[in-house]
Design a protein around this motif. Structure first.
Motif, PDB file in Angstrom:
ATOM      1  N   UNK B   2       1.341  -0.851  -2.623  1.00 24.42           N
ATOM      2  CA  UNK B   2       2.721  -1.233  -2.302  1.00 24.42           C
ATOM      3  C   UNK B   2       3.683  -0.233  -2.925  1.00 24.42           C
ATOM      4  N   UNK B   3       3.342   0.165  -4.137  1.00 26.62           N
ATOM      5  CA  UNK B   3       4.138   1.130  -4.861  1.00 26.62           C
ATOM      6  C   UNK B   3       4.230   2.436  -4.077  1.00 26.62           C
ATOM      7  N   UNK B   4       3.082   2.814  -3.551  1.00 27.49           N
ATOM      8  CA  UNK B   4       2.967   4.032  -2.775  1.00 27.49           C
ATOM      9  C   UNK B   4       3.897   3.984  -1.565  1.00 27.49           C
ATOM     10  N   UNK B   5       3.897   2.823  -0.937  1.00 30.33           N
ATOM     11  CA  UNK B   5       4.687   2.635   0.273  1.00 30.33           C
ATOM     12  C   UNK B   5       6.175   2.749  -0.056  1.00 30.33           C
ATOM     13  N   UNK B   6       6.537   2.166  -1.196  1.00 30.41           N
ATOM     14  CA  UNK B   6       7.935   2.234  -1.603  1.00 30.41           C
ATOM     15  C   UNK B   6       8.332   3.687  -1.833  1.00 30.41           C
ATOM     16  N   UNK B   7       7.430   4.455  -2.426  1.00 31.34           N
ATOM     17  CA  UNK B   7       7.696   5.875  -2.675  1.00 31.34           C
ATOM     18  C   UNK B   7       7.981   6.604  -1.360  1.00 31.34           C
ATOM     19  N   UNK B   8       7.114   6.313  -0.359  1.00 31.07           N
ATOM     20  CA  UNK B   8       7.274   6.966   0.941  1.00 31.07           C
ATOM     21  C   UNK B   8       8.629   6.600   1.550  1.00 31.07           C
ATOM     22  N   UNK B   9       8.996   5.310   1.449  1.00 33.49           N
ATOM     23  CA  UNK B   9      10.269   4.873   2.023  1.00 33.49           C
ATOM     24  C   UNK B   9      11.429   5.562   1.302  1.00 33.49           C
ATOM     25  N   UNK B  10      11.345   5.605  -0.018  1.00 33.18           N
ATOM     26  CA  UNK B  10      12.385   6.279  -0.796  1.00 33.18           C
ATOM     27  C   UNK B  10      12.551   7.730  -0.377  1.00 33.18           C
ATOM     28  N   UNK B  11      11.422   8.388  -0.187  1.00 33.64           N
ATOM     29  CA  UNK B  11      11.453   9.798   0.173  1.00 33.64           C
ATOM     30  C   UNK B  11      12.129   9.969   1.534  1.00 33.64           C
ATOM     31  N   UNK B  12      11.708   9.142   2.499  1.00 35.70           N
ATOM     32  CA  UNK B  12      12.277   9.235   3.834  1.00 35.70           C
ATOM     33  C   UNK B  12      13.784   8.984   3.801  1.00 35.70           C
ATOM     34  N   UNK B  13      14.186   7.963   3.024  1.00 40.76           N
ATOM     35  CA  UNK B  13      15.596   7.610   2.930  1.00 40.76           C
ATOM     36  C   UNK B  13      16.397   8.783   2.372  1.00 40.76           C
ATOM     37  N   UNK B  14      15.843   9.376   1.321  1.00 44.22           N
ATOM     38  CA  UNK B  14      16.456  10.523   0.672  1.00 44.22           C
ATOM     39  C   UNK B  14      16.652  11.665   1.680  1.00 44.22           C
TER      40      UNK B  14
END
Ligand SMILES: Nc1ncnc2c1ncn2[C@@H]1O[C@H](COP(=O)(O)OP(=O)(O)O)[C@@H](O)[C@H]1O
Ligand SMILES: [Mg+2]
Lengths: 293, 264
Positions: B2-14
């Protein structure tokens, strides 16, 4: 004599020709394996164990001699002789466990109907203790489970002979002995003939009815030891130890790779049991580093 | 997980925020009036013309035309690559030939063969298909060739043990086993084909005023409709992203990643 049931290997020799040299891997092998027998083949690394099995499977063409299965000469690979390899890559990674077995039934046209294929596959997966893992992909399985799938797949086409080339060679000790026990049970249940290659002395004693000891350069049969130890076989049994010493001395006399022998004589004195295991793995190491000319 | 997924979302948002910021800069810079609007139109104008061009059906027609030619070129390239790789598989001599031809022709940019192609095939859609074919066939052959060679010998022997040979062995064992390489090949081939089609159409449309997105851009520049030129480029970017991100990633998630066969 030639109409005998089972496998008859007559005067089999195999020479590999590479660019620079010829390697005689096998020379004058004569061996008869009866229907339903469990035969072990043991010998030092590079003595031609795999080559012998591959000749039986017809992946390699013998240079001389012939192979008869139930009186018929067999020269092409076929589902009457199924090979189980040591290598985990033998499973198809793009297929689930069940589909790997169904692949065999389908490709060999052993079973045509999809529903029946599925039932057969599940039956054989159950036999090797993999109920519940049918929909897993190979990369999700442990090494031991992968080898179980390979065994189930090979058995599913109902071969006459199961050829096993150090199938447990890459497994840890605990998984290895669990699988040895399972294989014995499976052999009793299916009555399939098994030719099992190993370079582990314990394994060769625990499993089979006969132990064929090979010697190297060129590979030939040194002796055949009948093994009628009562089952289940235990390493604590004094008879087991006697058998062990016997195989060990046969191997030791004939490994023909002196450098390892020298490196190990010190340790042989300390603990013969342990050392012979180490001996063979060291021999393997040395063989890999400098293959015989 | 889940943590990993959040990282990916953060990156995309950025990344999205950064792109939006760049677009805002564009708009503001164009509004200063420092540059002639004819050469550097406002982003809002670009988007407005793009919508008009889409509504009028022009962009859609051009896009369809481009994709149609790419489909033809890629299909031909796939067939060529399959034949070459399978022949190479059957004979070591052919394998040497294929490798030699590949080494010589792979570095040649697809567009550089256009002048010769025009002489041979004329300035019609056939020439564009030929350039697309030439641009995409080498990465396909290279990957197919490597893929087929990297199939473990054990898997082939398992197939032979079960009685498979020839076409059935290739279809049931070799192709699936080489699939990670095939997918990579298709990915590169698609990107090359897409670029080649645009580039080739910059030189001539196709025939009789027909043409794809490249031709659209070229023509708009000719009439100095610069906002439409940018609009055409937007469409090229978006289509490239959609195919790469949606189509290929979708296939990848359902195949090589599910099978644990990713190449890296
Ligand atoms: N395909 C081959 N080409 C050339 N030499 C081979 C080939 N396969 C095996 N050999 C040689 O034959 C000998 C026996 O090999 P192998 O049967 O693999 O031994 P083992 O399985 O007992 O370790 C070795 O010397 C090996 O190098
Ligand atoms: Mg071997």
């Amino acid at each position: 004599m030639t109409n005998q049931a089972g496998l008859v290997i007559e005067n089999l020799s195999k020479t590999f020709h590479t660019k620079h040299k010829s390697i005689q891997a096998l020379s004058g092998i004569n061996l008869t394996v009866g229907k339903g027998e469990f035969v072990n083949i043991i010998g030092p690394s590079g003595c031609g164990k795999s080559t012998l099995l591959r000749c039986i499977a017809a992946f390699e063409k013998p240079t001389e001699g012939r192979l008869l299965l139930n009186g018929q000469e067999s020269t092409k690979p076929g589902i009457d002789r199924m090979m189980v390899f040591q290598n985990f890559e033998q499973l198809f990674p793009w297929l689930t466990v069940r589909k790997n077995v169904m692949f065999a039934l389908n490709a060999s046209t052993r079973v045509a109907n999809r529903i029946e294929q599925r039932e057969w596959a599940d039956h054989y997966l159950n036999l090797v203790g993999l109920k519940g893992f049918e929909d897993f992909y190979p990369h999700q399985l442990s090494g031991g489970m992968k080898q179980r799938v390979a065994i189930a797949r090979a058995l599913s086409v109902q071969p006459e002979i199961l050829l096993m080339d150090e199938p447990f060679g890459s497994l840890d000790a605990i998984t290895r002995s669990a699988l040895q026990r399972e294989l014995f049970r499976i052999w009793q249940e299916t009555k399939v003939t098994i030719i099992f290659v190993t370079h582990n002395i314990d394994e060769s004693i625990i499993l089979g009815d006969r132990i064929v000891v090979l010697k190297a350069n060129p590979g030939r049969i040194h002796s055949i030891v009948e093994n009628h130890l009562p089952r289940p076989r235990s390493k604590d049994d004094p008879q087991f130890n006697q058998m062990w010493e016997k195989i060990h001395s046969l191997l030791n006399a004939e490994t023909g790779i002196p450098p390892v022998e020298e490196r190990l004589t010190g340790r042989v004195r300390q603990d013969r049991r342990l050392t012979a295991g180490a001996y063979l793995s060291l021999a393997e190491e040395v063989h890999r580093a400098n293959p015989p000319e | 997980m889940l943590n990993n997924r959040r990282k990916v979302i953060n990156k995309t948002l950025n990344q999205i925020l950064f792109i939006l910021a760049l677009m805002l800069c564009w708009e503001l810079l164009a509004r200063t009036g420092w540059f002639p609007p004819l050469l550097f139109p406002r982003l809002s104008d670009v988007l407005r013309t793009l919508i008009t061009d889409i509504r009028s059906g022009e962009i859609v027609g051009r896009l369809y035309f481009s994709l149609y030619l790419i489909a033809q070129g890629l299909a031909l390239a796939v067939v060529t690559a399959a034949v070459a790789a399978v022949l190479a598989l059957c004979s070591p001599i052919v394998s040497d030939w294929v490798q030699a031809v590949m080494a010589i022709l792979h570095p040649l940019p697809g567009i550089s063969v256009l002048p010769i192609i025009i002489l041979w095939l004329g300035t019609g859609p056939r020439s564009i298909v030929a350039v697309i074919w030439f641009s995409s066939v080498w990465p396909l052959i290279a990957n197919l060739h490597t893929g087929l060679r990297s199939v473990p010998a054990t898997q082939i022997e398992v197939g032979q043990n079960l009685g498979l040979k020839g076409v059935r062995l290739i279809g049931k064992v070799l192709i699936p086993s080489a699939f990670p390489y095939i997918l990579t090949g298709l990915r590169v081939a698609w990107a090359r084909a897409w670029q080649a089609s645009v580039a080739a159409e910059m030189v001539f449309g196709a025939s009789g005023g027909e043409g794809g997105l490249g031709w659209f851009i070229y023509k708009k520049r000719f009439f100095m409709e610069i906002a439409s030129v940018f609009g055409g480029m937007f469409v090229i970017i978006v289509v490239g992203l959609i195919v790469e991100r949606l189509c290929f990633e979708w296939v990848e998630a359902r195949t090589v990643r599910r099978w644990g066969m990713t190449l890296e």
